[in-house]
Write an enzyme that holds these catalytic residues in place. Structure first.
Site, mmCIF file in Angstrom:
data_model
loop_
_atom_site.group_PDB
_atom_site.id
_atom_site.type_symbol
_atom_site.label_atom_id
_atom_site.label_comp_id
_atom_site.label_asym_id
_atom_site.label_seq_id
_atom_site.Cartn_x
_atom_site.Cartn_y
_atom_site.Cartn_z
ATOM 1 N N ARG A 271 0.872 -0.927 -0.335
ATOM 2 C CA ARG A 271 -0.125 0.024 -0.342
ATOM 3 C C ARG A 271 0.939 1.022 0.046
ATOM 4 O O ARG A 271 1.999 0.582 0.309
ATOM 5 C CB ARG A 271 -1.026 -0.786 0.971
ATOM 6 C CG ARG A 271 -0.262 -0.561 2.426
ATOM 7 C CD ARG A 271 -1.025 -0.020 3.541
ATOM 8 N NE ARG A 271 -0.333 1.462 3.286
ATOM 9 C CZ ARG A 271 0.005 2.382 4.007
ATOM 10 N NH1 ARG A 271 1.493 1.829 3.842
ATOM 11 N NH2 ARG A 271 0.240 3.837 3.626
ATOM 12 N N GLY A 272 0.563 2.363 0.044
ATOM 13 C CA GLY A 272 1.115 3.700 -0.309
ATOM 14 C C GLY A 272 1.474 3.385 -1.654
ATOM 15 O O GLY A 272 1.514 2.733 -2.546
ATOM 16 N N ALA A 273 1.118 5.262 -1.642
ATOM 17 C CA ALA A 273 1.592 5.325 -3.390
ATOM 18 C C ALA A 273 2.763 5.364 -3.992
ATOM 19 O O ALA A 273 2.759 4.357 -5.297
ATOM 20 C CB ALA A 273 1.025 6.762 -3.748
ATOM 21 N N ARG B 298 -6.459 -0.747 -7.799
ATOM 22 C CA ARG B 298 -7.200 0.349 -6.410
ATOM 23 C C ARG B 298 -7.386 2.066 -7.210
ATOM 24 O O ARG B 298 -6.156 1.938 -8.911
ATOM 25 C CB ARG B 298 -5.889 0.457 -4.868
ATOM 26 C CG ARG B 298 -6.266 -0.403 -4.672
ATOM 27 C CD ARG B 298 -5.611 -0.268 -2.964
ATOM 28 N NE ARG B 298 -6.125 0.373 -2.219
ATOM 29 C CZ ARG B 298 -5.652 1.142 -1.350
ATOM 30 N NH1 ARG B 298 -4.118 1.058 -0.885
ATOM 31 N NH2 ARG B 298 -5.999 1.865 -0.719
ATOM 32 N N ASN C 63 -5.217 12.315 -0.498
ATOM 33 C CA ASN C 63 -4.147 11.546 1.344
ATOM 34 C C ASN C 63 -5.505 10.945 1.532
ATOM 35 O O ASN C 63 -6.640 10.866 1.299
ATOM 36 C CB ASN C 63 -3.463 12.432 1.311
ATOM 37 C CG ASN C 63 -2.068 11.464 2.293
ATOM 38 O OD1 ASN C 63 -2.020 10.829 1.776
ATOM 39 N ND2 ASN C 63 -2.412 11.657 3.989
ATOM 40 N N LYS C 64 -4.718 10.391 2.697
ATOM 41 C CA LYS C 64 -5.973 9.349 3.611
ATOM 42 C C LYS C 64 -7.030 10.016 4.077
ATOM 43 O O LYS C 64 -6.756 11.696 4.047
ATOM 44 C CB LYS C 64 -4.992 8.542 4.375
ATOM 45 C CG LYS C 64 -5.534 7.702 5.256
ATOM 46 C CD LYS C 64 -6.375 6.888 4.829
ATOM 47 C CE LYS C 64 -5.609 5.584 3.929
ATOM 48 N NZ LYS C 64 -6.722 4.644 2.952
ATOM 49 N N ASP D 20 -1.587 10.545 -2.300
ATOM 50 C CA ASP D 20 -2.078 9.612 -3.256
ATOM 51 C C ASP D 20 -1.741 10.099 -5.017
ATOM 52 O O ASP D 20 -2.136 9.289 -6.044
ATOM 53 C CB ASP D 20 -3.311 8.848 -2.750
ATOM 54 C CG ASP D 20 -2.494 7.835 -1.877
ATOM 55 O OD1 ASP D 20 -3.173 8.538 -0.592
ATOM 56 O OD2 ASP D 20 -2.361 6.601 -2.193
ATOM 57 N N GLN E 272 -3.384 2.689 9.592
ATOM 58 C CA GLN E 272 -1.560 2.729 9.373
ATOM 59 C C GLN E 272 -0.641 3.660 10.396
ATOM 60 O O GLN E 272 0.374 3.239 10.076
ATOM 61 C CB GLN E 272 -2.108 3.203 7.932
ATOM 62 C CG GLN E 272 -2.296 2.501 6.483
ATOM 63 C CD GLN E 272 -3.967 2.815 6.698
ATOM 64 O OE1 GLN E 272 -4.304 3.000 7.613
ATOM 65 N NE2 GLN E 272 -4.583 2.362 5.489
#
Ligand code: MRU
Length: 342
Positions: free
Chosen positions: A48-50, A89, A244-245, A234, A193
Protein backbone atom coordinates in the site's frame (compact mmCIF):
# COMPACT_ATOMS: atom_id res chain seq x y z
CA UNK A 1 13.16 0.40 4.68
CA UNK A 2 15.92 -0.28 7.12
CA UNK A 3 18.53 -2.78 5.97
CA UNK A 4 16.85 -5.95 7.18
CA UNK A 5 13.27 -5.43 5.95
CA UNK A 6 12.25 -4.62 2.38
CA UNK A 7 8.78 -3.48 1.36
CA UNK A 8 9.02 -5.04 -2.12
CA UNK A 9 11.60 -7.25 -3.79
CA UNK A 10 11.71 -9.02 -7.16
CA UNK A 11 12.73 -12.65 -6.70
CA UNK A 12 13.32 -13.47 -10.35
CA UNK A 13 9.99 -15.21 -10.77
CA UNK A 14 7.68 -13.20 -8.53
CA UNK A 15 7.22 -10.16 -6.30
CA UNK A 16 7.92 -10.57 -2.60
CA UNK A 17 5.83 -8.19 -0.49
CA UNK A 18 6.19 -7.44 3.19
CA UNK A 19 2.67 -8.20 4.48
CA UNK A 20 1.58 -4.87 5.96
CA UNK A 21 -1.72 -6.30 7.18
CA UNK A 22 -0.02 -8.21 10.00
CA UNK A 23 2.49 -5.57 11.15
CA UNK A 24 3.58 -4.74 13.77
CA UNK A 25 2.78 -8.09 15.35
CA UNK A 26 4.38 -10.27 12.70
CA UNK A 27 6.97 -9.80 9.94
CA UNK A 28 5.71 -12.01 7.11
CA UNK A 29 5.88 -11.95 3.35
CA UNK A 30 3.53 -12.71 0.48
CA UNK A 31 5.14 -13.84 -2.77
CA UNK A 32 3.00 -13.02 -5.82
CA UNK A 33 3.81 -15.29 -8.76
CA UNK A 34 0.41 -14.85 -10.39
CA UNK A 35 -1.79 -11.86 -11.08
CA UNK A 36 -4.63 -13.03 -8.84
CA UNK A 37 -2.36 -13.14 -5.79
CA UNK A 38 -0.94 -9.70 -6.58
CA UNK A 39 -4.32 -8.04 -7.16
CA UNK A 40 -5.63 -9.55 -3.93
CA UNK A 41 -2.54 -8.28 -2.08
CA UNK A 42 -3.05 -4.78 -3.46
CA UNK A 43 -6.75 -4.72 -2.55
CA UNK A 44 -6.12 -6.07 0.99
CA UNK A 45 -3.31 -3.53 1.54
CA UNK A 46 -0.58 -6.14 1.91
CA UNK A 47 1.26 -3.57 -0.20
CA UNK A 48 0.00 0.00 0.00
CA UNK A 49 0.99 3.63 -0.25
CA UNK A 50 1.12 5.40 -3.60
CA UNK A 51 4.82 4.96 -4.56
CA UNK A 52 4.90 1.33 -3.39
CA UNK A 53 1.79 0.67 -5.46
CA UNK A 54 3.55 2.16 -8.47
CA UNK A 55 6.47 -0.23 -8.08
CA UNK A 56 4.12 -3.16 -7.41
CA UNK A 57 2.20 -2.30 -10.57
CA UNK A 58 5.38 -2.22 -12.64
CA UNK A 59 6.56 -5.61 -11.33
CA UNK A 60 2.97 -6.83 -11.70
CA UNK A 61 3.36 -6.55 -15.46
CA UNK A 62 6.37 -8.88 -15.26
CA UNK A 63 4.27 -11.28 -13.17
CA UNK A 64 1.57 -11.20 -15.87
CA UNK A 65 4.09 -11.79 -18.67
CA UNK A 66 5.57 -14.79 -16.84
CA UNK A 67 2.15 -16.22 -16.02
CA UNK A 68 1.01 -15.78 -19.63
CA UNK A 69 4.02 -17.78 -20.88
CA UNK A 70 3.57 -20.45 -18.21
CA UNK A 71 -0.14 -20.92 -18.80
CA UNK A 72 -0.18 -20.40 -22.57
CA UNK A 73 -2.32 -17.24 -22.59
CA UNK A 74 -2.78 -15.24 -25.77
CA UNK A 75 -1.89 -11.53 -25.83
CA UNK A 76 -5.48 -10.49 -25.10
CA UNK A 77 -5.60 -12.58 -21.92
CA UNK A 78 -2.22 -11.22 -20.84
CA UNK A 79 -3.32 -7.63 -21.47
CA UNK A 80 -6.55 -8.17 -19.54
CA UNK A 81 -4.50 -9.42 -16.58
CA UNK A 82 -2.26 -6.36 -16.80
CA UNK A 83 -5.37 -4.14 -16.82
CA UNK A 84 -6.58 -5.90 -13.67
CA UNK A 85 -3.35 -4.96 -11.88
CA UNK A 86 -3.60 -1.39 -13.18
CA UNK A 87 -7.12 -1.00 -11.82
CA UNK A 88 -6.75 -2.87 -8.53
CA UNK A 89 -7.11 0.39 -6.56
CA UNK A 90 -8.30 3.67 -8.08
CA UNK A 91 -6.97 6.66 -6.14
CA UNK A 92 -3.17 6.50 -6.18
CA UNK A 93 -2.18 7.52 -9.70
CA UNK A 94 1.20 5.82 -9.21
CA UNK A 95 -0.32 2.37 -9.69
CA UNK A 96 -1.47 3.04 -13.24
CA UNK A 97 1.65 5.09 -13.93
CA UNK A 98 3.90 2.23 -12.78
CA UNK A 99 2.11 -0.21 -15.09
CA UNK A 100 2.19 2.23 -18.02
CA UNK A 101 5.88 2.88 -17.58
CA UNK A 102 6.88 -0.71 -18.24
CA UNK A 103 4.34 -1.51 -21.01
CA UNK A 104 6.82 -0.67 -23.80
CA UNK A 105 9.04 -3.51 -22.49
CA UNK A 106 6.38 -6.25 -22.62
CA UNK A 107 7.35 -7.30 -26.14
CA UNK A 108 10.94 -7.83 -24.95
CA UNK A 109 9.87 -10.26 -22.22
CA UNK A 110 9.59 -10.49 -18.45
CA UNK A 111 13.28 -9.80 -17.71
CA UNK A 112 13.14 -6.50 -19.58
CA UNK A 113 9.93 -5.52 -17.77
CA UNK A 114 11.41 -6.44 -14.40
CA UNK A 115 14.59 -4.47 -15.15
CA UNK A 116 12.54 -1.34 -15.85
CA UNK A 117 10.45 -1.94 -12.72
CA UNK A 118 13.69 -2.25 -10.73
CA UNK A 119 14.82 1.08 -12.20
CA UNK A 120 11.57 2.63 -10.93
CA UNK A 121 12.18 1.10 -7.49
CA UNK A 122 15.72 2.50 -7.35
CA UNK A 123 14.55 5.93 -8.56
CA UNK A 124 11.90 5.96 -5.87
CA UNK A 125 14.41 5.45 -3.08
CA UNK A 126 16.73 8.12 -4.53
CA UNK A 127 13.78 10.49 -4.99
CA UNK A 128 12.64 9.98 -1.42
CA UNK A 129 16.10 10.87 -0.10
CA UNK A 130 15.90 14.10 -2.10
CA UNK A 131 12.36 14.81 -0.87
CA UNK A 132 13.59 14.30 2.68
CA UNK A 133 16.44 16.77 2.29
CA UNK A 134 14.43 19.44 0.44
CA UNK A 135 11.56 19.13 2.90
CA UNK A 136 13.74 19.32 5.99
CA UNK A 137 15.64 22.34 4.64
CA UNK A 138 12.41 24.18 3.86
CA UNK A 139 10.84 23.38 7.24
CA UNK A 140 13.88 24.45 9.25
CA UNK A 141 14.03 27.73 7.30
CA UNK A 142 10.32 28.37 7.62
CA UNK A 143 9.58 27.14 11.14
CA UNK A 144 12.92 27.53 12.90
CA UNK A 145 16.16 25.60 13.18
CA UNK A 146 15.42 23.76 16.42
CA UNK A 147 13.92 20.43 17.52
CA UNK A 148 10.40 20.37 16.10
CA UNK A 149 7.08 18.76 16.91
CA UNK A 150 5.77 17.13 13.74
CA UNK A 151 2.33 15.68 13.08
CA UNK A 152 1.75 13.08 10.39
CA UNK A 153 -1.31 11.23 9.15
CA UNK A 154 -1.44 7.69 7.77
CA UNK A 155 1.84 6.08 6.74
CA UNK A 156 3.99 7.78 4.13
CA UNK A 157 7.14 6.01 5.18
CA UNK A 158 9.49 3.33 3.89
CA UNK A 159 6.56 0.90 3.97
CA UNK A 160 4.52 3.08 1.61
CA UNK A 161 7.39 3.46 -0.86
CA UNK A 162 10.34 1.46 -2.12
CA UNK A 163 12.33 2.78 0.84
CA UNK A 164 13.01 5.76 3.16
CA UNK A 165 9.58 7.33 2.68
CA UNK A 166 8.16 10.67 1.59
CA UNK A 167 6.61 12.39 4.62
CA UNK A 168 8.62 10.12 6.91
CA UNK A 169 11.64 10.72 4.67
CA UNK A 170 11.39 14.36 5.73
CA UNK A 171 11.04 13.28 9.36
CA UNK A 172 14.02 10.90 9.04
CA UNK A 173 16.13 13.70 7.59
CA UNK A 174 15.13 16.08 10.38
CA UNK A 175 15.97 13.37 12.90
CA UNK A 176 19.42 12.84 11.38
CA UNK A 177 20.04 16.53 12.07
CA UNK A 178 18.75 16.25 15.63
CA UNK A 179 15.70 18.35 14.82
CA UNK A 180 12.83 16.11 15.90
CA UNK A 181 11.43 16.63 19.38
CA UNK A 182 8.29 14.56 18.87
CA UNK A 183 6.16 13.03 16.13
CA UNK A 184 2.40 12.86 16.64
CA UNK A 185 1.28 9.87 14.55
CA UNK A 186 -2.46 9.91 13.86
CA UNK A 187 -3.72 6.36 14.33
CA UNK A 188 -5.53 6.51 10.94
CA UNK A 189 -8.89 4.83 11.20
CA UNK A 190 -10.15 2.46 10.07
CA UNK A 191 -7.06 0.38 9.13
CA UNK A 192 -4.60 1.97 11.55
CA UNK A 193 -1.72 2.67 9.18
CA UNK A 194 -0.49 5.32 11.64
CA UNK A 195 -0.68 3.23 14.80
CA UNK A 196 0.54 0.00 13.23
CA UNK A 197 2.99 1.14 10.54
CA UNK A 198 4.16 4.71 11.15
CA UNK A 199 4.76 4.07 14.85
CA UNK A 200 6.61 0.83 13.95
CA UNK A 201 8.89 2.63 11.52
CA UNK A 202 9.58 5.56 13.82
CA UNK A 203 10.22 3.32 16.80
CA UNK A 204 12.70 1.20 14.81
CA UNK A 205 14.47 4.38 13.72
CA UNK A 206 14.66 5.67 17.29
CA UNK A 207 12.52 8.70 16.50
CA UNK A 208 10.35 9.82 19.44
CA UNK A 209 6.66 9.42 18.67
CA UNK A 210 3.23 9.11 20.20
CA UNK A 211 0.11 7.69 18.58
CA UNK A 212 -3.06 9.71 18.91
CA UNK A 213 -6.65 9.13 17.83
CA UNK A 214 -7.45 10.87 14.55
CA UNK A 215 -10.04 12.97 16.36
CA UNK A 216 -7.30 14.38 18.60
CA UNK A 217 -5.28 15.86 15.75
CA UNK A 218 -7.09 19.20 15.22
CA UNK A 219 -7.08 19.87 18.95
CA UNK A 220 -3.38 18.95 19.31
CA UNK A 221 -2.63 21.45 16.56
CA UNK A 222 -4.85 24.21 17.96
CA UNK A 223 -3.32 23.75 21.44
CA UNK A 224 0.03 24.76 19.96
CA UNK A 225 1.65 21.35 20.39
CA UNK A 226 2.64 20.98 16.74
CA UNK A 227 5.10 23.05 14.65
CA UNK A 228 4.43 21.49 11.25
CA UNK A 229 2.27 18.76 9.72
CA UNK A 230 3.82 16.58 7.01
CA UNK A 231 1.71 14.17 4.99
CA UNK A 232 2.03 12.13 1.80
CA UNK A 233 -0.30 12.04 -1.19
CA UNK A 234 -2.04 9.56 -3.45
CA UNK A 235 -2.83 11.90 -6.32
CA UNK A 236 -2.20 15.60 -6.79
CA UNK A 237 -4.13 17.59 -9.39
CA UNK A 238 -2.44 20.22 -11.57
CA UNK A 239 -3.71 23.01 -9.30
CA UNK A 240 -2.27 21.35 -6.17
CA UNK A 241 -5.48 19.81 -4.77
CA UNK A 242 -4.19 16.76 -2.91
CA UNK A 243 -5.80 13.38 -2.27
CA UNK A 244 -4.46 11.58 0.77
CA UNK A 245 -5.77 9.26 3.48
CA UNK A 246 -9.19 10.14 4.87
CA UNK A 247 -8.71 12.59 7.73
CA UNK A 248 -6.05 14.67 6.03
CA UNK A 249 -8.51 17.51 5.38
CA UNK A 250 -9.15 17.92 9.10
CA UNK A 251 -5.42 18.18 9.71
CA UNK A 252 -5.12 20.76 6.92
CA UNK A 253 -7.97 22.91 8.25
CA UNK A 254 -6.49 22.89 11.73
CA UNK A 255 -3.06 23.87 10.36
CA UNK A 256 -4.61 26.84 8.55
CA UNK A 257 -6.49 27.91 11.70
CA UNK A 258 -3.34 27.58 13.85
CA UNK A 259 -1.11 29.29 11.28
CA UNK A 260 1.33 26.38 10.93
CA UNK A 261 2.44 24.90 7.59
CA UNK A 262 0.88 21.83 6.03
CA UNK A 263 3.61 20.16 3.98
CA UNK A 264 2.75 17.52 1.37
CA UNK A 265 5.73 15.31 0.48
CA UNK A 266 5.34 13.34 -2.75
CA UNK A 267 7.25 12.46 -5.91
CA UNK A 268 6.28 13.96 -9.27
CA UNK A 269 4.85 10.55 -10.19
CA UNK A 270 1.99 11.33 -7.79
CA UNK A 271 1.06 14.47 -9.74
CA UNK A 272 -1.67 13.83 -12.32
CA UNK A 273 -1.34 16.65 -14.86
CA UNK A 274 -4.46 15.41 -16.69
CA UNK A 275 -6.64 16.59 -13.80
CA UNK A 276 -7.02 20.39 -13.58
CA UNK A 277 -8.32 20.14 -9.99
CA UNK A 278 -9.21 17.61 -7.32
CA UNK A 279 -12.85 17.14 -8.31
CA UNK A 280 -11.79 14.51 -10.86
CA UNK A 281 -9.79 12.39 -8.43
CA UNK A 282 -11.47 8.98 -8.01
CA UNK A 283 -12.00 8.26 -4.33
CA UNK A 284 -11.89 4.59 -3.35
CA UNK A 285 -14.75 3.43 -1.16
CA UNK A 286 -13.77 0.40 0.86
CA UNK A 287 -15.81 -2.40 2.46
CA UNK A 288 -18.28 -1.44 5.19
CA UNK A 289 -16.87 -4.01 7.60
CA UNK A 290 -13.68 -1.97 8.01
CA UNK A 291 -15.78 0.65 9.81
CA UNK A 292 -18.60 -1.42 11.31
CA UNK A 293 -16.55 -4.19 12.94
CA UNK A 294 -13.37 -4.62 14.89
CA UNK A 295 -11.29 -7.81 15.08
CA UNK A 296 -14.13 -9.69 13.40
CA UNK A 297 -16.72 -8.51 15.98
CA UNK A 298 -19.48 -6.13 14.97
CA UNK A 299 -19.23 -2.76 16.75
CA UNK A 300 -22.13 -0.91 15.09
CA UNK A 301 -25.74 -2.07 15.39
CA UNK A 302 -26.84 -4.74 12.91
CA UNK A 303 -28.66 -3.20 9.99
CA UNK A 304 -26.64 0.04 10.02
CA UNK A 305 -24.50 0.58 6.90
CA UNK A 306 -21.19 2.44 6.59
CA UNK A 307 -19.70 5.24 4.50
CA UNK A 308 -16.05 4.33 4.07
CA UNK A 309 -14.14 6.62 1.71
CA UNK A 310 -10.44 5.77 1.96
CA UNK A 311 -9.21 9.22 0.88
CA UNK A 312 -10.12 12.89 0.96
CA UNK A 313 -9.02 15.87 -1.10
CA UNK A 314 -7.31 18.80 0.57
CA UNK A 315 -7.84 22.00 -1.43
CA UNK A 316 -4.65 23.55 -2.79
CA UNK A 317 -5.24 26.73 -0.77
CA UNK A 318 -4.56 24.69 2.40
CA UNK A 319 -1.33 23.11 1.08
CA UNK A 320 1.50 25.36 2.20
CA UNK A 321 4.24 23.43 0.45
CA UNK A 322 4.56 20.48 -1.90
CA UNK A 323 7.96 18.84 -1.59
CA UNK A 324 9.04 16.79 -4.59
CA UNK A 325 12.34 15.21 -5.56
CA UNK A 326 13.22 18.35 -7.52
CA UNK A 327 12.42 20.94 -4.87
CA UNK A 328 9.64 22.74 -3.01
CA UNK A 329 6.54 24.38 -4.51
CA UNK A 330 4.75 26.87 -2.27
CA UNK A 331 1.30 25.87 -3.47
CA UNK A 332 -1.02 28.10 -1.42
CA UNK A 333 1.15 31.06 -2.42
CA UNK A 334 0.48 30.24 -6.09
CA UNK A 335 3.25 27.88 -7.21
CA UNK A 336 1.03 25.02 -8.32
CA UNK A 337 2.40 21.95 -10.12
CA UNK A 338 0.83 23.24 -13.36
CA UNK A 339 2.48 26.66 -13.03
CA UNK A 340 5.81 25.17 -12.04
CA UNK A 341 5.88 22.85 -15.05
CA UNK A 342 4.53 25.44 -17.49
O1 MRU B 1 -4.85 3.19 1.82
P1 MRU B 1 -3.35 3.40 1.85
O2 MRU B 1 -2.73 2.86 3.08
O3 MRU B 1 -2.70 2.89 0.58
O4 MRU B 1 -3.18 4.97 1.87
C1 MRU B 1 -1.89 5.50 1.82
C2 MRU B 1 -1.83 6.98 1.98
O5 MRU B 1 -2.82 7.67 2.04
C3 MRU B 1 -0.46 7.59 1.98
O6 MRU B 1 -0.43 8.73 2.76
C4 MRU B 1 -0.06 7.97 0.55
O7 MRU B 1 -0.24 6.88 -0.32
C5 MRU B 1 1.32 8.46 0.46
S1 MRU B 1 2.50 7.16 0.69
C6 MRU B 1 4.05 7.80 0.49
Amino acid sequence: MTNDVRTLEWTGDGLRLLDQTVLPGRVEYVVARDVGTLVDAIRRLVVRGAPALGVAGAFGVAVAVLQAAREGWDDAARDAAIAEVREARPTAVNLAAGVDRVLPFVAKGADAVAAEAQALLDEDVRGNRAIGAFGADWILRRVGDRPLRVLTHCNAGALATAGWGTALGVVRNLHERGRVEMVYADETRPLLQGARLTAWELDRAGIPCVVQADGAAPSTILRGLVDVAVIGADRIAANGDTANKIGSVGVALACREAGIPLVVAAPWSTVDPALPDGTGIPIEERPADEVLAWGGARTAPEGVDAFNPAFDVTPARLVTALVTETGVLEVSAGTTPARFRA
